[in-house]
Scaffold this active site. Structure first.
Site, PDB file in Angstrom:
ATOM      1  N   GLU A   1     -20.377 -33.519  12.749  1.00  0.00           N
ATOM      2  CA  GLU A   1     -19.559 -32.890  13.807  1.00  0.00           C
ATOM      3  C   GLU A   1     -20.455 -32.128  14.783  1.00  0.00           C
ATOM      4  O   GLU A   1     -20.248 -32.158  15.995  1.00  0.00           O
ATOM      5  CB  GLU A   1     -18.563 -31.901  13.193  1.00  0.00           C
ATOM      6  CG  GLU A   1     -17.325 -32.507  12.581  1.00  0.00           C
ATOM      7  CD  GLU A   1     -16.291 -32.869  13.627  1.00  0.00           C
ATOM      8  OE1 GLU A   1     -16.526 -33.835  14.391  1.00  0.00           O
ATOM      9  OE2 GLU A   1     -15.243 -32.222  13.668  1.00  0.00           O
TER      10      GLU A   1
ATOM     11  N   THR B   1     -13.535 -32.545  22.536  1.00  0.00           N
ATOM     12  CA  THR B   1     -13.782 -31.211  21.958  1.00  0.00           C
ATOM     13  C   THR B   1     -14.853 -30.492  22.772  1.00  0.00           C
ATOM     14  O   THR B   1     -14.762 -29.293  23.034  1.00  0.00           O
ATOM     15  CB  THR B   1     -14.211 -31.344  20.489  1.00  0.00           C
ATOM     16  OG1 THR B   1     -13.163 -32.003  19.781  1.00  0.00           O
ATOM     17  CG2 THR B   1     -14.472 -30.001  19.846  1.00  0.00           C
TER      18      THR B   1
HETATM   19  N1  HSE Z   1     -11.923 -25.488  16.128  1.00  0.00           N
HETATM   20  C1  HSE Z   1     -12.266 -26.606  16.953  1.00  0.00           C
HETATM   21  C2  HSE Z   1     -11.911 -26.273  18.390  1.00  0.00           C
HETATM   22  C3  HSE Z   1     -11.506 -27.801  16.466  1.00  0.00           C
HETATM   23  O1  HSE Z   1     -10.798 -25.787  18.615  1.00  0.00           O
HETATM   24  O2  HSE Z   1     -12.738 -26.509  19.269  1.00  0.00           O
HETATM   25  C4  HSE Z   1     -11.682 -29.039  17.267  1.00  0.00           C
HETATM   26  O3  HSE Z   1     -10.638 -29.954  16.899  1.00  0.00           O
END
Ligand code: HSE
Length: 310
Positions: free
Chosen positions: A132, A185
């Site tokens: 990730e 993201t």
């Molecule tokens: N916590 C991360 C964000 C999750 O909100 O960027 C991405 O799905």
């Protein structure tokens, strides 16, 4: 020499869940990716990628979440054989329901199985979180943790890494609405503020604590009241057309709460399965988007158990 094919289902997950940015995650029962792999003498080869959004998925093992996570699992397991991988996406990239997280978790879990299950569940999560980090521009494990461990997960700390998982209430139903918009993201993290006020910190701690208690006690009303976000969803609202209208539709059709799924654009609605039907919530959001010329997929699902061999 090639080994037997092993097939893994890696489910969608929803991260943040109100106040728990980069901390809370929930495994969903569906949709899911299917990752298949078999042992080969050397090298990582991605021989097939199919399913929604697969055109955008790199075949280069150095850039693909599945293979990056699998390589990390091989490294941590002390193995140096190769793996041939086939990927069938069920979760399209840029959805906000953990598409890259499912690929990463599925790749790590697959390699873990091929290596004879030498790693702890936490180490499998870390292999997936490594992928990730490489592909999404931030070390966050709030999708990969529930995808590997199942249930409702809370990351207490990243350094050292500590995560716990609990079983959510049986009656907690989940509707996923995925409008035909892509938000990566990476771009969704770029719009976030770099600092938060004490007022918002207090608000988040209160809601995060009560959401956790609600999940443990099976208090769906408290869960509904505690999914609140004063910082992250407000900053991202501009990336998702009709987000607020969609949440209002869900609420007026019986949802306990409706909120932005992870980095978006998915909209997640929780509802009480014992008293309401997910279909009416899903239909109301889909109709809102189609009336505005935007397609919208929906799933009526529930909390799930994470990666599994199928
Ligand atoms: N916590 C991360 C964000 C999750 O909100 O960027 C991405 O799905």
């Amino acid at each position: 020499m090639s080994g037997e094919w092993i097939k893994v289902a890696a489910p969608a997950t929803t991260a943040n869940i109100g106040a728990g940015f980069d901390v809370f995650g929930l495994a969903l029962h569906e949709p899911y990716d299917i990752i298949e792999g078999r042992r080969i003498d050397s090298g990582i080869v991605i021989s097939e990628v199919s399913g929604p959004g697969s055109d955008s998925i790199p075949l280069d093992p150095e850039q693909n979440s599945v293979s990056i996570a699998a390589m990390e699992a091989l490294r941590r397991s002390g193995e140096d054989f190769g793996i041939e991988i086939r990927i069938k996406k069920g979760i399209r990239p840029g959805s906000g329901i953990g598409s890259s997280g499912a690929s990463a978790a599925g790749g790590a879990y697959l390699a873990h199985l091929l290596c004879g299950e030498k790693l702890s569940p936490k180490e499998v999560v870390l292999c997936a979180a490594h992928a990730e980090n490489v592909t999404s521009g931030g070390f966050h494990a709030d999708n990969v943790a529930p995808c590997v461990l199942g249930g409702f997960t809370m990351i207490r700390s990243y350094e050292p890494f500590e995560v716990v998982s609990i079983k959510p209430p049986e009656d907690l139903g989940v509707v996923i609405a995925l409008p035909d918009i892509t938000v990566t993201t990476r771009e969704s993290r770029m719009v976030l503020p770099s600092e938060v006020s004490v007022k918002n910190l207090v608000f988040h701690v209160g809601n995060a604590s009560c959401l956790t208690y609600g999940m443990m006690a099976g208090d769906l009303g408290l869960i509904g009241r505690s999914v609140k976000d004063a910082v992250f969803e407000p900053a991202r609202t501009k990336l998702v057309p009709f987000l607020k209208e969609a949440e209002s539709e869900a609420m007026s059709h019986g949802a306990l709460v409706s909120f932005l799924g992870g980095s978006g654009p998915a909209i997640i609605s929780f509802y009480d399965k014992s008293t309401h039907a997910g279909e009416t919530i899903a239909d109301s959001i889909r109709e809102l988007y189609t009336a505005n010329g935007i397609g919208c997929d929906t799933w009526i699902t529930e909390c799930g158990s994470g990666c599994r061999r199928i």
